[in-house]
Design a protein around this motif. Sequence first.
Motif, mmCIF file in Angstrom:
data_model
loop_
_atom_site.group_PDB
_atom_site.id
_atom_site.type_symbol
_atom_site.label_atom_id
_atom_site.label_comp_id
_atom_site.label_asym_id
_atom_site.label_seq_id
_atom_site.Cartn_x
_atom_site.Cartn_y
_atom_site.Cartn_z
ATOM 1 N N ILE A 279 0.836 -1.201 0.000
ATOM 2 C CA ILE A 279 0.000 0.000 0.000
ATOM 3 C C ILE A 279 0.874 1.257 0.000
ATOM 4 N N GLN A 280 1.892 1.261 0.867
ATOM 5 C CA GLN A 280 2.776 2.421 0.947
ATOM 6 C C GLN A 280 3.544 2.636 -0.355
ATOM 7 N N GLN A 293 -0.519 10.506 2.015
ATOM 8 C CA GLN A 293 -0.224 9.075 1.995
ATOM 9 C C GLN A 293 -0.586 8.360 3.307
ATOM 10 N N PRO A 294 -0.198 8.893 4.483
ATOM 11 C CA PRO A 294 -0.565 8.208 5.726
ATOM 12 C C PRO A 294 -2.076 8.095 5.922
ATOM 13 N N ALA A 299 -6.643 4.528 5.966
ATOM 14 C CA ALA A 299 -8.029 4.246 5.569
ATOM 15 C C ALA A 299 -8.156 2.860 4.924
ATOM 16 N N ILE A 300 -7.186 2.513 4.074
ATOM 17 C CA ILE A 300 -7.210 1.202 3.414
ATOM 18 C C ILE A 300 -7.032 0.090 4.440
ATOM 19 N N LEU A 303 -10.196 -0.270 6.501
ATOM 20 C CA LEU A 303 -11.231 -0.962 5.732
ATOM 21 C C LEU A 303 -10.966 -2.463 5.692
ATOM 22 N N ALA A 304 -9.712 -2.828 5.480
ATOM 23 C CA ALA A 304 -9.352 -4.242 5.418
ATOM 24 C C ALA A 304 -9.600 -4.937 6.757
ATOM 25 N N VAL A 305 -9.227 -4.267 7.845
ATOM 26 C CA VAL A 305 -9.441 -4.850 9.181
ATOM 27 C C VAL A 305 -10.937 -4.936 9.488
ATOM 28 N N PHE A 306 -11.704 -3.918 9.058
ATOM 29 C CA PHE A 306 -13.152 -3.913 9.265
ATOM 30 C C PHE A 306 -13.804 -5.093 8.539
#
Length: 329
Positions: A279-280, A293-294, A299-300, A303-306
């Motif tokens: 992602i980075q 960027q941070p 946010a990504i 979302l993935a953890v959610f």
Amino acid sequence: MIRNKSIKMFVLRNIPIILFIVIFLIFGIFSPKFISVDSFKNIVVSSSYVGIIAIGIMFVLLTGGIDLSIGSVMYLSAAVTGLAVQKLGMPTALAIIIGLLAAVLVGVLNAFFIVILGILPFITTLGMMVFVKAVGLLMTRSESVKLPKIITSMGSKAVLGIPMPIIIFAVIIIFGVLFLEKTKLGRQIYAVGNDVEEARKAGINTKKVLFTCYVMSALFAGIGGIVSVAQIGIVNAAFGKGEEFNAIAAAVLGGASLSGGVGKVFPGVVLGAVMIQMIQAGLVFMQVDLYKQPLISAAIIFLAVFLDSIRSKYIAKAEQRNIRNESLQ
């Protein structure tokens, strides 16, 4: 109907892999240069130290605990190694061992306070995070510490075309997989994470299990610190700061549960670590504003953890329904 349920369960069980592929393809579409062998190799190299410390913290997460001190342990281990060579003139190999022993000592202290004295893991490791960093800064006087060339060159060395950080990462992965899946103690870690009281009633030495996990977490943090400094070449006061959160995010992205009892080293945590770095790197390839960027990266990951938390709840409910249906038959 049954086929639809099977497909849904397959998707839910493999969300980390699907997320990985989707994120990779999205960045590849917006920046074709992102999809290349060299690009992916650089991503894996950069994520190697995060993967190592994430595997370590997964041992703790499997028991339902937490370790917030690993970023400071990375700093202490690397700083002790550098100072042992600079100030004491120790051979590099011995200095690395001393640095890793310093990391293990922190793990033993964490385990003592949590397992023997019964202090909550969050409180213990939060306090240790501050204490260990303070000890490290006292030793270095907040000055940068240079490590010997034999260590710093490791970041660019390769064996049979494979970079050394990836080789070390692979060794840790193999150890983690074999330990957790093939040894008695590894299986006991999962049992303690699922239900510590039931594990105790079953005759498992829960104190030994927890003690082992916190020591493992600290040891892997120490190894991760050496691998990280091999790539950047120097230990400064900011070294290791915030890495505990990257490690936890990598473990959770890979399917590990913060409630304990669930998680795999491969492909789980490995994918999670590579995904964070991907992602980075993807944002850099897309030339996203440095200050944004941070925010986008966070946010990504959120979302993935959610999505992963929804997955875990759905799978748990589905398994409970299956158990009830089997009991009625």
